[in-house]
Scaffold this motif. Structure first.
Motif, PDB file in Angstrom:
ATOM      1  N   UNK A   8       0.760  -1.167   0.003  1.00 42.35           N
ATOM      2  CA  UNK A   8      -0.073  -0.078   0.129  1.00 42.35           C
ATOM      3  C   UNK A   8       0.876   1.350   0.023  1.00 42.35           C
ATOM      4  N   UNK A   9       0.296   2.208  -0.087  1.00 40.88           N
ATOM      5  CA  UNK A   9       1.008   3.767  -0.118  1.00 40.88           C
ATOM      6  C   UNK A   9       1.940   4.023   1.014  1.00 40.88           C
ATOM      7  N   UNK A  10       1.092   3.586   2.094  1.00 45.15           N
ATOM      8  CA  UNK A  10       1.993   3.778   3.660  1.00 45.15           C
ATOM      9  C   UNK A  10       3.420   2.744   3.516  1.00 45.15           C
ATOM     10  N   UNK A  11       3.246   1.751   3.006  1.00 46.02           N
ATOM     11  CA  UNK A  11       4.480   0.927   2.940  1.00 46.02           C
ATOM     12  C   UNK A  11       5.208   1.544   1.928  1.00 46.02           C
ATOM     13  N   UNK A  12       5.044   2.160   0.881  1.00 45.97           N
ATOM     14  CA  UNK A  12       5.980   2.468  -0.066  1.00 45.97           C
ATOM     15  C   UNK A  12       6.608   3.863   0.564  1.00 45.97           C
ATOM     16  N   UNK A  13       5.746   4.755   1.095  1.00 46.93           N
ATOM     17  CA  UNK A  13       6.258   5.996   1.891  1.00 46.93           C
ATOM     18  C   UNK A  13       7.337   5.595   2.975  1.00 46.93           C
ATOM     19  N   UNK A  14       6.931   4.811   3.593  1.00 44.28           N
ATOM     20  CA  UNK A  14       7.834   4.281   5.010  1.00 44.28           C
ATOM     21  C   UNK A  14       9.084   3.600   4.397  1.00 44.28           C
TER      22      UNK A  14
ATOM     23  N   UNK B 188      10.536   4.550   1.367  1.00 46.25           N
ATOM     24  CA  UNK B 188      11.383   5.489   0.870  1.00 46.25           C
ATOM     25  C   UNK B 188      11.884   6.377   1.948  1.00 46.25           C
ATOM     26  N   UNK B 189      11.205   6.711   2.876  1.00 46.30           N
ATOM     27  CA  UNK B 189      11.621   7.591   4.211  1.00 46.30           C
ATOM     28  C   UNK B 189      12.651   6.785   4.926  1.00 46.30           C
TER      29      UNK B 189
ATOM     30  N   UNK C 216      18.628   6.427   5.833  1.00 49.53           N
ATOM     31  CA  UNK C 216      19.888   5.874   5.749  1.00 49.53           C
ATOM     32  C   UNK C 216      20.989   6.525   4.918  1.00 49.53           C
ATOM     33  N   UNK C 217      20.571   7.923   4.315  1.00 48.12           N
ATOM     34  CA  UNK C 217      21.602   8.433   3.698  1.00 48.12           C
ATOM     35  C   UNK C 217      21.517   8.133   2.273  1.00 48.12           C
ATOM     36  N   UNK C 218      20.639   7.525   1.677  1.00 50.54           N
ATOM     37  CA  UNK C 218      20.455   7.172   0.122  1.00 50.54           C
ATOM     38  C   UNK C 218      19.543   8.104  -0.296  1.00 50.54           C
ATOM     39  N   UNK C 219      19.756   8.128  -1.871  1.00 49.66           N
ATOM     40  CA  UNK C 219      18.947   8.990  -2.745  1.00 49.66           C
ATOM     41  C   UNK C 219      17.506   8.353  -2.706  1.00 49.66           C
ATOM     42  N   UNK C 220      16.658   8.796  -2.391  1.00 53.71           N
ATOM     43  CA  UNK C 220      15.272   7.968  -2.768  1.00 53.71           C
ATOM     44  C   UNK C 220      14.122   8.908  -2.930  1.00 53.71           C
TER      45      UNK C 220
END
Length: 115
Positions: free
Chosen positions: A50-56, A58-59, A64-68
């Motif tokens: 779901x969208x919540x898992x996607x945003x979590x 990416x965040x 972690x210092x990655x480009x997302x």
């Protein structure tokens, strides 16, 4: 990371995410981008529930210092309202990914998920 893969529409959203994170990554770490573009690093597609898992996810990658990057569909295709549909991260090493992203499952059968 993709939510509700839908063939060509999803390919366009993934393209937006890919070009955005690659542009941002080039500014931060041009060496790893060059290695990625040469084919040295693999590319993977995973799914979220779901969208919540996607945003979590990416965040967590950003933390972690990655480009997302998260991409929101503007509801001009299959969605009736703006919807977060794609997240992209990298280029990076697998060991750089946070646990939340490592736990996502690979797409095993794209056609079945689009049905």
């Amino acid at each position: 990371m993709a939510l509700h893969p839908q063939g060509s529409a999803d390919a366009a959203r993934a393209g937006h995410g890919h070009s955005t994170y690659l542009w941002l990554s080039e500014k931060r770490n041009p060496d790893i981008v060059a290695r990625y573009m040469s084919g040295e690093y693999g590319k993977v597609a995973v799914g979220v529930r779901n969208e919540a898992e996607l945003i979590a996810c990416v965040d967590a990658c950003k933390a972690a210092g990655l480009v997302a990057v998260a991409i929101k569909d503007a509801a001009h295709t299959i969605f009736t309202e703006p919807t977060w549909t794609v997240g992209t991260v990298g280029p990076c090493l697998r060991s750089d990914l946070p646990k939340k992203a490592l736990r996502l499952r690979l797409f095993e059968d794209w056609d079945l998920r689009c049905a």
